[in-house]
Every structure is written in structure tokens, then in C-alpha cells.
Write an enzyme that holds these catalytic residues in place. Structure first.
Site, PDB file in Angstrom:
ATOM      1  N   TYR A  57       1.035  -1.096  -0.163  1.00  0.00           N
ATOM      2  CA  TYR A  57      -0.021   0.327   0.242  1.00  0.00           C
ATOM      3  C   TYR A  57       0.668   1.120   0.020  1.00  0.00           C
ATOM      4  CZ  TYR A  57      -4.137   3.086   0.931  1.00  0.00           C
ATOM      5  OH  TYR A  57      -5.180   3.407   0.262  1.00  0.00           O
ATOM      6  N   LYS A  60     -20.806 -19.867 -10.391  1.00  0.00           N
ATOM      7  CA  LYS A  60     -20.364 -20.181 -11.566  1.00  0.00           C
ATOM      8  C   LYS A  60     -18.543 -19.342 -11.125  1.00  0.00           C
ATOM      9  CE  LYS A  60     -20.228 -20.495 -16.333  1.00  0.00           C
ATOM     10  NZ  LYS A  60     -21.180 -20.011 -17.306  1.00  0.00           N
TER      11      LYS A  60
END
Length: 480
Positions: free
Chosen positions: A123, A178
């Protein structure tokens, strides 16, 4: 029909999707275990596990897991168990619902954040260097972000499985599933995007707005004919591949299975007479891919009957299909179209094909009854009359399942940094799936490999990559 025969037939139709675990309190008589198993069998169920989870001087606590044909059948099994002397059903758990508790997917970090140094690189401030480099060289975003391995699974919930228009929230478990399949079979990070609109333009705009974070778009369970418009507009506007699995995934696997079925009956595709029942999203895509692969004599049946280009009452979508099919100018019913046909492909509705009609097809017959969960014809009856039979069900041989295609297709599209999906890719993917079945393995009960075949996704991915020009070298060196 005798009770025994009925139980045997019903047991054949049981499925893990109707699997229950029954918590039972019973006496300590050792015979109770066998009595429980017999009672399930007599009720037409299949016992898959029977465990003693706790024992007391006067009581056993037993978990009995069994599969049934549907929810009503599961309830019948429980009722039958309760008729045993000294047996009390304490609780019944539906294992499918238990599996869905809390959802089926999650986000997991690929990097360890153990200390300040790790945090400074993952970060701020380190991430700022990467962001500025990508601002200057956006072509490298797929390499240095999740975009290179991510797919959005997009739906509006208007055509979910065989359930119809049930809305985006009810569609979420299917889209989660899915995404889980993407991860399991191709190590792709996919995420369900369920949109609370059925307006085609709003769907297109929503996908456009989220596209920067994804390397591909998988459209799922969007009703026809709207799905055609959405796919066409997105393909025109986005620089990442857009794939409507209900159309093109189905078409790929059908072409793969038909390729091998025709090998069984020794009939070249250009010489085969093919009847497709269903002119919706899947049927249209199947027809287009069959024609592109070399089929010549294809006729489509839907609600108006056999689609004929001279029928002025057809909708625009059906008219476009009719103009490319039915070279013999047939009119009439489904049965009329079956006369002398080599192949029947159903992507339509349950029980519309009477088993005896199959006998009016050519001598060597191929029947693909793909309506799910209830096919166009009883599969057992079809196997008595056709040379090769396939369905969308997992409890019979030759399951035509989109999982054979879409993970590998997207793996190849992402690896090749493809910007579009071409017809050549679809054909090559179908040929790759068909090639997994060797000449030694090929027979009427094995024309399509299992979705768990270890080479499946890699084989399909390679076929896709081979269709795409080589990606340019990275603009940002790793020493940036």
C-alpha cells in the site's frame, strides 16, 4: 408396476442436489443400522453415509445421509424412517442449503502483510509508484493488477437456469457458483455482478463502468433476445473479451460432443441432417457455430413450428435464423422435422419429443436432449432407440456441460491478452474438447470427457491462445 421396480427406478434418478442428513435418536439395538439403510432403499433413496455420532447407555445418535430425486421424495424418506419402532427424527438438514451458508466464494490476499515494510510496498507509499507507472503505460494494467486474471460474471436474473425471471438477488447463488467454477477449473478470480435492472442500455452502461477492473466479461442468465443486443454493444464498446456463456459456451460443448458422436456413426458434419429444437439464445448460437464449422442441412423448430424464411409472422430473431437454415424449405411440427434426420439437438422444453418419434429418424441416430433439469425426452427411452444419446444431466453418460468450455476459454483469453472472442476461437475450443476423447476411448457412451478431466482447461486454453497474435512485450520493466 411392482413396488420393488418402482423403488429401483426412483433410485436411479436420485441426485446429490437433493441430499439430506437426518439426525436420528434410536435405541441401542445393533439391528437399527441395517433397518435404517433398508428403509431408505425401500423408499427409493440411496444411503451415502451412516455415522454414529454419539452413544449413551440407552440411546444412539445417528447421522444418516442419503440422496433423493426431489424435495418431496426426501420428505417421503424421512416419513418412512419415522415409522421404525424406537426411532425418532431429531433434525433434517438439506446439505445443499448448508453448503451455501455464508456464500460460496471469498476474497483472499495473495501477499503477506506481516510488518511495516510489507505494508509500505503493498500500500502507501509504494503502491503510488505502481499507479503512476500504469498511468503512463496503461497497457500493463493486466500484468500488474488483478485485471489480468479477473472476470465479471454479469446477470440481471431474467433467465436463471430453468427457473426463469427470478431477479438479481435470487440469481446470486448461481453466479457465486459460476465464480467458484472459474477458480476450481482455471484458477481465475471471478466475481458475481447482479444488476438490479432489466433495461438493456442500463446493463450495457453498468458493465462499461466496471470494465476497467476486469480482464473479461461473462454474461450469464440474461433472457433472449435482449442478451443478443447487450453482447453486441459490449463487444463493440469494450477492449476486453465479452462472452455470453449461455450462447457460446453451450455451442462449443455441443459442437465438441457432436463431432465425436458423428465419429461414432461415421457421418461427416456437412452430410448430417440436423434438427435443433429451440431458437433462443443457446439454439441460435449452436446453429451459428454448426454452420461455421461446416454443417449444411440444419433446421430449427420453435413455437411457430419449423422456422421457414417465407413465414412472415416470425420475429426478427427467428427470421434471421430461418434465412440461414432449413435448406429444404420444411414446414410443420417437430415430428415433421425429425423425418430422416441424423441428429436432434434440444435446447427447449421438457418432454416435447415422444420416444417413438426417434425411430422415424435416420438409421444411425444422435439425440442430444439438453433441457435442464428435465430433458426433451426420457433419456432411458431415448437410449433404447438412438445410437448416441447425450443430456445436460450428471446422472447419465455424455453430460453436455458448459464447465467443459468456459474456464479454459477465459484462461486462454486472459493469458493471450485477447480483446475479443472470435468464431475461430469457438471452433478451436470445440475441437480441443473433442480431441481429449481418444479413438480408443470413443464409444456411444463416451463422446465427451468429464469436467474433471485433468487436461481439459489447459487444452482449451492453448487452443484459444493459438488463435491470438502474440501479446507485445511489457512496457514497464520489473526494475522500474
Amino acid at each position: 408396476m411392482s413396488d420393488v421396480t418402482e423403488s429401483i427406478q426412483r433410485a436411479k434418478a436420485t441426485t446429490a442436489s437433493y441430499s439430506i442428513t437426518v439426525r436420528i435418536h434410536a435405541g441401542t439395538d445393533p439391528a437399527v443400522i441395517g433397518q435404517l439403510a433398508i428403509k431408505v432403499a425401500d423408499s427409493g433413496g440411496i444411503t451415502t453415509a451412516l455415522d454414529i455420532v454419539d452413544s449413551h447407555p440407552d440411546r444412539l445418535v445417528i447421522d444418516l445421509t442419503c440422496s433423493a430425486s426431489d424435495a418431496d421424495h426426501a420428505a417421503e424418506i424421512v416419513t418412512a424412517i419415522e415409522t421404525l419402532d424406537g426411532v425418532r427424527v431429531h433434525k433434517v438438514s438439506d446439505r445443499t442449503f448448508l453448503l451455501h451458508l455464508g456464500g460460496k466464494i471469498s476474497v483472499q490476499s495473495k501477499v503477506n502483510l506481516r510488518n511495516r515494510q510489507d505494508l509500505a510496498m503493498a500500500y502507501t507509499p509504494g503502491v503510488g509508484r505502481v499507479s503512476m507507472a500504469l498511468y503512463e503505460h496503461p497497457e500493463d494494467v493486466p500484468r500488474l493488477t488483478i485485471k489480468g486474471n479477473s472476470v465479471a460474471v454479469v446477470t440481471d436474473g431474467t433467465a436463471v437456469l430453468g427457473l426463469g425471471n427470478i431477479g438479481p438477488q435470487a440469481a446470486l447463488p448461481v453466479m457465486e457458483g459460476k465464480a467458484a467454477l472459474f477458480k476450481r477449473f482455471a484458477d481465475i478470480d471471478a466475481w458475481p455482478i447482479c444488476l438490479d435492472t432489466t433495461d438493456a442500455d442500463e446493463i450495457v452502461r453498468a458493465v462499461e463502468l466496471i470494465a476497467p477492473g476486469f480482464g473479461g466479461i461473462n454474461l450469464e442468465d440474461i433472457a433472449a433476445p435482449k442478451c443478443f443486443e447487450i453482447e453486441a454493444k459490449l463487444r463493440e464498446r469494450l477492449d476486453i473479451p465479452v462472452f455470453h456463456d449461455d450462447q457460446h459456451g453451450t455451442a462449443i460443448v455441443v459442437l465438441a460432443a457432436l463431432t465425436n458422436a458423428l465419429r461414432v456413426i461415421d457421418k461427416p458434419l456437412p452430410e448430417a441432417r440436423i434438427l435443433v429444437s429451440g431458437g433462443g439464445a443457446a439454439g441460435s448460437a449452436i446453429v451459428q457455430l454448426l454452420l461455421a464449422a461446416g454443417a449444411v442441412d440444419v433446421t430449427v423448430y420453435d413455437r411457430p413450428g419449423l422456422l421457414n424464411k417465407d413465414d412472415e409472422s416470425l420475429t426478427p430473431a427467428w427470421q434471421r435464423l430461418a434465412e440461414r437454415t432449413n435448406p429444404r424449405g420444411l414446414r410443420g411440427t417437430l415430428r415433421d422435422g425429425l423425418q430422416g434426420a441424423d441428429v436432434f439437438i434440444g435446447v427447449s422444453a421438457p418432454r416435447i419429443l415422444k420416444p417413438e418419434w426417434i425411430e422415424e429418424m435416420a438409421d444411425q441416430r444422435v439425440v442430444f436432449a439438453l433441457a435442464n433439469p428435465d430433458p426433451e425426452v426420457d433419456i432411458f427411452e431415448a437410449t433404447q432407440r438412438a445410437t448416441v444419446v447425450a443430456s445436460g444431466r450428471s446422472d447419465y453418460p455424455n453430460q453436455i456441460n458448459n464447465v467443459l468450455a468456459f474456464p479454459g476459454v477465459f484462461r486462454g483469453l486472459l493469458d493471450a491478452r485477447a480483446t475479443d472472442v472470435t468464431t475461430e476461437m469457438l471452433i478451436q475450443a470445440a475441437e480441443a474438447i473433442a480431441s481429449v476423447v481418444t479413438d480408443e476411448q470413443l464409444n456411444p457412451n463416451y463422446i465427451i470427457p468429464s469436467v474433471f478431466h485433468p487436461d481439459m482447461s489447459k487444452t482449451v486454453a492453448k487452443a484459444i491462445v493459438d488463435c491470438v497474435p502474440k501479446a507485445p512485450e511489457p512496457a514497464i520493466p520489473m526494475t522500474q
